[in-house]
Scaffold this active site. Structure first.
Site, short mmCIF file in Angstrom:
data_model
loop_
_atom_site.label_atom_id
_atom_site.label_comp_id
_atom_site.label_asym_id
_atom_site.label_seq_id
_atom_site.Cartn_x
_atom_site.Cartn_y
_atom_site.Cartn_z
N TYR A 69 0.83 -1.20 0.00
CA TYR A 69 0.00 0.00 0.00
C TYR A 69 0.86 1.25 0.00
O TYR A 69 1.79 1.40 0.79
CB TYR A 69 -0.92 0.02 1.24
N ARG A 294 -13.75 26.16 49.11
CA ARG A 294 -13.74 24.98 49.95
C ARG A 294 -13.41 23.71 49.16
O ARG A 294 -12.79 22.78 49.69
CB ARG A 294 -15.12 24.84 50.59
N ALA A 424 -14.47 7.70 -0.30
CA ALA A 424 -15.39 6.73 -0.91
C ALA A 424 -15.70 5.58 0.04
O ALA A 424 -15.78 4.42 -0.35
CB ALA A 424 -14.84 6.21 -2.23
#
Length: 523
Positions: A69, A294, A424
């Site tokens: 890829y 406090r 897409a």
């Protein structure tokens, strides 16, 4: 006086002049040192060796035309399109061109520098296949103070701002150098540097991952950590000025809640107020105070717990590999592992949590400011000025604090729960961690301004307690404020005063002078 707790203190980022990558895990202080204070970046031999080994593997994969890829395929949903080895360089150039599409105002210089530092950190782990030459080029930009122009709006998690930064390496885009915004090529030339051509895998590696998300979140975390310590100090000063009782900080009471951060915060408040003639005089003045005084241990303690949890995730991410694909070495070969390490959800969720935590600090501080200027409850002159009516005093800075808190409230809606599919529907879940980190960064700055207003009004309120003395710790804060901001006796322009005190907070000076008196403030 309570004995200061002795704990290891991390160096202030201003004191770090050089950060060497590859010699162990990197801290948030290291990142801030480079991004904000200009520390130099260098590489260890181990860093260089593992980068070169990883590059050798990616070139082997390309030679063998393995299907990987972003190396021999297109990007995103174009993963099904095969790209020939001959087109590998064109593919990497095209990904930078096509992804440099963020818009809006440019990112702050320190965010750009932090992102570049994170790119060096991630790609230098030795699992990304980039050339050492590329990483040296990025380090040169940092060390020569060349800051790429990178618009900050329009990123769903990463990619676009990083692409604008990568353009400058190629001699394109724009960058600041010596105060001028120049073309990328001119900025490099003026610094004596040359553009580079990106080779296989490198364009993808420069824009993929959690680099900008983690960089921005780390800067926000650093600001928030200083802010919560400052909030302890400001809260103590406000309690002192409002004749509050220190009895709410009793160790017996706070130990009954099983949260160490609450116990430590109560102890910190007692250490800050130790030796205060004002606090001693009024310790029995009221049975109990308003919640903004406090409940400082409870609220500030919860904030500290959230920041500590966020720090763990952010530091883990800083020292992780968030690239895709991963170039993983084997005995005499390697493999490309394709997955989702680029996802920023760990950091994004931590950034969202930091937003909520800082909003709670802002909520407390704004209420204390109102009590200081509100003569109905303060028992002090109207709006802390001697001659009210003719003078408005500190009436309107409380409006500013309220406005800032309203902005913080709006920014505190979590970003990481959102989703808009992209590419897409290949990228059908989007982290929006980038948005979360940017919100945290924006909130951290707004919070610093609110705390500056609280310190400004608390210092003025202490003036009306003379001749009673504040504690040695709050006295030091009063001293550094009064060096730049005189007591308000009649109306004057307050904006410079607020900015000066903000700078003291941002640079850690308020925390520093207190820690010199009481020891380290523990989160």
């Amino acid at each position: 006086m309570t004995t200061p707790i002795v704990t290891p203190v991390r160096p202030h980022p201003k004191e770090i002049k050089q950060v060497t990558l590859g010699s162990g895990d990197i801290t948030v202080q290291d990142l801030v040192a480079v991004a904000r204070y200009g520390a130099k970046v260098s590489f260890s031999q181990a860093y260089c060796d593992r980068v070169n080994q990883s590059r050798g593997l990616i070139e082997k994969f390309l030679e063998e035309n393995r299907l990987i890829y972003g190396v021999t395929t297109g990007f995103g949903s174009n993963v099904t399109k095969v790209v020939s080895p001959e087109d590998a360089e064109t593919l990497q150039r095209n990904i930078i061109y096509s992804h440099a599409v963020s818009v809006g105002e440019p990112l702050e210089h320190e965010i750009v520098r932090a992102t570049q530092f994170m790119i060096l950190l991630v790609l230098g782990q030795g699992f990304s296949g980039v050339r050492l030459e590329v990483l040296k080029a990025i380090a040169s930009l940092l060390n020569h103070h060349i800051v790429p122009f990178a618009p900050g709006d329009g990123s769903v998690g990463y990619l676009s701002p990083e692409a604008h930064m990568a353009l400058v390496l190629m001699g394109e885009g724009s960058a600041w150098y010596q105060g001028q915004l120049l073309s990328g090529r001119d900025a490099l030339a003026k610094a004596g540097l040359q553009p580079i051509n990106l080779s296989c895998k490198e364009g993808l590696a420069l824009i993929t991952g959690t680099t900008s998300v983690t960089a921005i979140a780390a800067l926000a975390l650093y600001n928030a950590t200083q802010a919560v310590k400052t909030a302890d100090i400001a809260g103590a000063m406000s309690l002192e000025a409002l004749k509050g009782t220190i009895k709410a900080f009793d160790s017996r009471l706070n130990a009954l809640k099983k949260h160490s951060e609450q116990v430590q915060t109560a102890e910190t408040l007692l250490r800050i107020l130790s030796g205060s003639e004002i606090a001693d005089t009024y310790k029995d003045y009221r049975l109990q105070d308003a919640l903004s005084l406090r409940c400082i241990p409870q609220v500030h303690g919860a904030v500290k717990k959230a920041l500590k949890d966020a720090e763990k995730n952010i530091v883990n991410e800083m020292n992780s590999v968030s690239d895709n694909p991963i170039v993983y070495p084997l005995d005499d070969d390697g493999i490309a592992l394709m997955g989702g390490n680029f996802d920023g959800t760990y950091v994004g969720m931590s950034a969202d949590a930091m937003c909520v935590a800082m909003a709670n600090l802002a909520k407390m501080s704004e209420r204390r400011i109102d009590r200081l200027v509100n003569y109905h409850v303060s028992e002090l002159p109207d709006f802390l000025v001697v001659n009210p009516g003719l003078n408005n005093g500190y009436m309107i800075p409380q409006y500013t604090a309220a406005g800032l808190f309203a902005e913080i409230q709006a920014l505190s809606h979590p970003a990481t729960i959102n989703n808009i599919p992209t590419c897409a529907i290949q990228e059908d879940v989007v982290s929006f961690a980038y948005n979360a980190a940017r919100k945290a960064y924006q909130i951290s700055t707004k919070l610093e301004h609110i705390l500056a207003i609280e310190l400004m009004t608390a210092a003025q309120a202490l003036d009306f307690h003379h001749p009673l003395k504040p504690s040695p710790a709050t006295g030091e804060v009063y001293r550094i404020i009064r060096k730049q901001v005189p007591m308000l006796t009649e109306d004057r322009l307050l904006y410079p005063d607020m900015c000066n005190i903000h700078q003291l907070i941002h640079e850690g000076e308020v925390v520093k002078v207190v820690e010199e008196v009481i020891g380290h403030i523990i989160l």
